[in-house]
Design a protein around this motif. Structure first.
Motif, mmCIF file in Angstrom:
data_model
loop_
_atom_site.group_PDB
_atom_site.id
_atom_site.type_symbol
_atom_site.label_atom_id
_atom_site.label_comp_id
_atom_site.label_asym_id
_atom_site.label_seq_id
_atom_site.Cartn_x
_atom_site.Cartn_y
_atom_site.Cartn_z
ATOM 1 N N ASN A 62 -6.255 -3.727 10.395
ATOM 2 C CA ASN A 62 -5.542 -2.539 9.936
ATOM 3 C C ASN A 62 -6.485 -1.528 9.299
ATOM 4 O O ASN A 62 -7.522 -1.895 8.727
ATOM 5 N N ARG A 63 -6.078 -0.272 9.369
ATOM 6 C CA ARG A 63 -6.741 0.790 8.623
ATOM 7 C C ARG A 63 -5.677 1.505 7.804
ATOM 8 O O ARG A 63 -4.587 1.790 8.298
ATOM 9 N N TYR A 64 -6.006 1.813 6.527
ATOM 10 C CA TYR A 64 -5.058 2.408 5.588
ATOM 11 C C TYR A 64 -5.526 3.823 5.242
ATOM 12 O O TYR A 64 -6.692 4.026 4.890
ATOM 13 N N LEU A 65 -4.593 4.776 5.319
ATOM 14 C CA LEU A 65 -4.915 6.172 5.039
ATOM 15 C C LEU A 65 -3.977 6.736 3.984
ATOM 16 O O LEU A 65 -2.792 6.361 3.927
ATOM 17 N N PHE A 106 0.828 -1.207 0.000
ATOM 18 C CA PHE A 106 0.000 0.000 0.000
ATOM 19 C C PHE A 106 0.860 1.254 0.000
ATOM 20 O O PHE A 106 0.605 2.206 -0.759
ATOM 21 N N ALA A 107 1.891 1.284 0.838
ATOM 22 C CA ALA A 107 2.753 2.461 0.904
ATOM 23 C C ALA A 107 3.471 2.702 -0.416
ATOM 24 O O ALA A 107 3.632 3.846 -0.860
ATOM 25 N N ASP A 124 -2.874 10.592 2.647
ATOM 26 C CA ASP A 124 -2.992 12.020 2.984
ATOM 27 C C ASP A 124 -3.937 12.235 4.161
ATOM 28 O O ASP A 124 -4.710 13.199 4.208
ATOM 29 N N GLY A 125 -3.900 11.310 5.117
ATOM 30 C CA GLY A 125 -4.725 11.429 6.308
ATOM 31 C C GLY A 125 -6.168 11.001 6.130
ATOM 32 O O GLY A 125 -6.941 11.018 7.098
ATOM 33 N N GLU A 126 -6.571 10.586 4.931
ATOM 34 C CA GLU A 126 -7.945 10.176 4.653
ATOM 35 C C GLU A 126 -8.030 8.656 4.630
ATOM 36 O O GLU A 126 -7.291 8.006 3.881
ATOM 37 N N PRO A 127 -8.921 8.037 5.424
ATOM 38 C CA PRO A 127 -9.047 6.574 5.384
ATOM 39 C C PRO A 127 -9.589 6.113 4.045
ATOM 40 O O PRO A 127 -10.573 6.654 3.540
ATOM 41 N N VAL A 128 -8.915 5.107 3.462
ATOM 42 C CA VAL A 128 -9.318 4.619 2.138
ATOM 43 C C VAL A 128 -9.678 3.147 2.132
ATOM 44 O O VAL A 128 -10.400 2.690 1.247
ATOM 45 N N GLN A 129 -9.184 2.377 3.095
ATOM 46 C CA GLN A 129 -9.530 0.963 3.138
ATOM 47 C C GLN A 129 -9.221 0.390 4.515
ATOM 48 O O GLN A 129 -8.418 0.938 5.281
ATOM 49 N N ARG A 181 -0.267 5.957 5.304
ATOM 50 C CA ARG A 181 -0.116 5.574 6.706
ATOM 51 C C ARG A 181 -0.968 4.344 6.957
ATOM 52 O O ARG A 181 -2.101 4.264 6.478
ATOM 53 N N VAL A 182 -0.405 3.388 7.676
ATOM 54 C CA VAL A 182 -1.130 2.164 8.018
ATOM 55 C C VAL A 182 -1.192 2.071 9.538
ATOM 56 O O VAL A 182 -0.171 2.164 10.218
#
Length: 258
Positions: free
Chosen positions: A78-81, A34-35, A83-88, A46-47
């Motif tokens: 896990n939560r994936y962001l 993801f990164a 630019d600070g916005e959660p996407v998945q 960010r994860v």
């Protein structure tokens, strides 16, 4: 304000196909998949791993990991962001005989490279993947964690990592926002016609029993040939000059029934 709600001001984040799991690329960058894909698209990834526990594997996960119903797995949530916005969101299931008592089973922070780097340190490297994609509406908890607008569906991707021996060692269920993410996938080549052409040349070379006349065979006819296996995505072309068993072609090279 209405424009910000109805029209996304940020570009869609693309999930970059199977190559996101390329071990060579990830080792070079020391990043999670993801990164790596977020960074190449100019986004700040960010994860957040917020829970690690032992659970019974859900039935679909157990099937993909070749486990029995009720077998225990380590679950990493896990939560994936970007630019600070959660996407998945991503729930990763790991067999207990794979992770043992390693940090994958106990620690929230796995350090550079994340889950896949930690698995490689245990000797498990991704050789191929298997993925299943569906869509649905989110649960209330998912909508809150992803900050979804009312009525927005999610993409559910069930992913399995498989090593070179065919052993599935990791499954992740991704819950992906359909309003901010999209899938980009490709093939490096389109091999079917090329393989069929090789097969046709081989069959013309050995002239198997049942071959009628010199009419050129179409690729559609050859697709039904007994030596063509769509299941394992390969054609077993006999070596130059090799004898062909009497029933290997059954006349289908000449357009007959396979």
């Amino acid at each position: 304000m209405l424009y910000d709600v109805l029209v996304r001001s940020r570009p869609t984040l693309m999930r970059l196909g199977p190559d996101r799991y390329s071990s060579r690329s990830l080792r070079r960058q020391n990043l999670t998949p993801f990164a790596a894909e977020a960074t190449v698209q100019g986004r700040a990834p960010r994860v957040e791993c917020y829970a690690v526990s032992r659970q019974q594997a859900p039935s679909d996960v157990a099937a993909m990991l070749s486990l029995g119903l009720g077998d225990a797995v380590v679950l990493r949530e896990n939560r994936y962001l970007a630019d600070g916005e959660p996407v998945q969101l991503g729930d990763t299931y790991l067999p207990t005989n794979v992770v043992g008592t390693s940090m994958l089973a106990t620690e929230l922070d796995l350090g550079p490279g994340g889950t896949f780097a930690a698995l490689e340190r245990l000797g498990y490297r991704t050789a191929r993947i298997k993925e299943q994609v569906t869509t649905r509406f989110p649960t209330r908890d998912e909508a809150e964690m992803l900050k979804l607008l009312p009525g927005a569906p999610v993409i559910v991707l069930l992913h399995a990592s498989i090593d070179s021996d065919g052993f599935p060692f990791e499954v992740t269920r991704y819950i992906i926002r359909s309003d901010v993410m999209a899938f980009f996938t490709w093939r490096r080549s389109l091999p079917d016609r090329q393989r069929i052409r090789r097969h046709r040349l081989a069959c013309q070379r050995v002239r198997p029993p049942g071959f009628a006349g010199n009419r050129q065979t179409t690729w559609r006819e050859l697709a039904g040939h007994r030596q063509w296996s769509a299941a394992d995505d390969a054609i077993r072309v006999p070596p130059r000059g090799a004898a062909v068993p009497g029933k290997s072609c059954a006349g289908s090279c000449a357009g007959g029934a396979p």
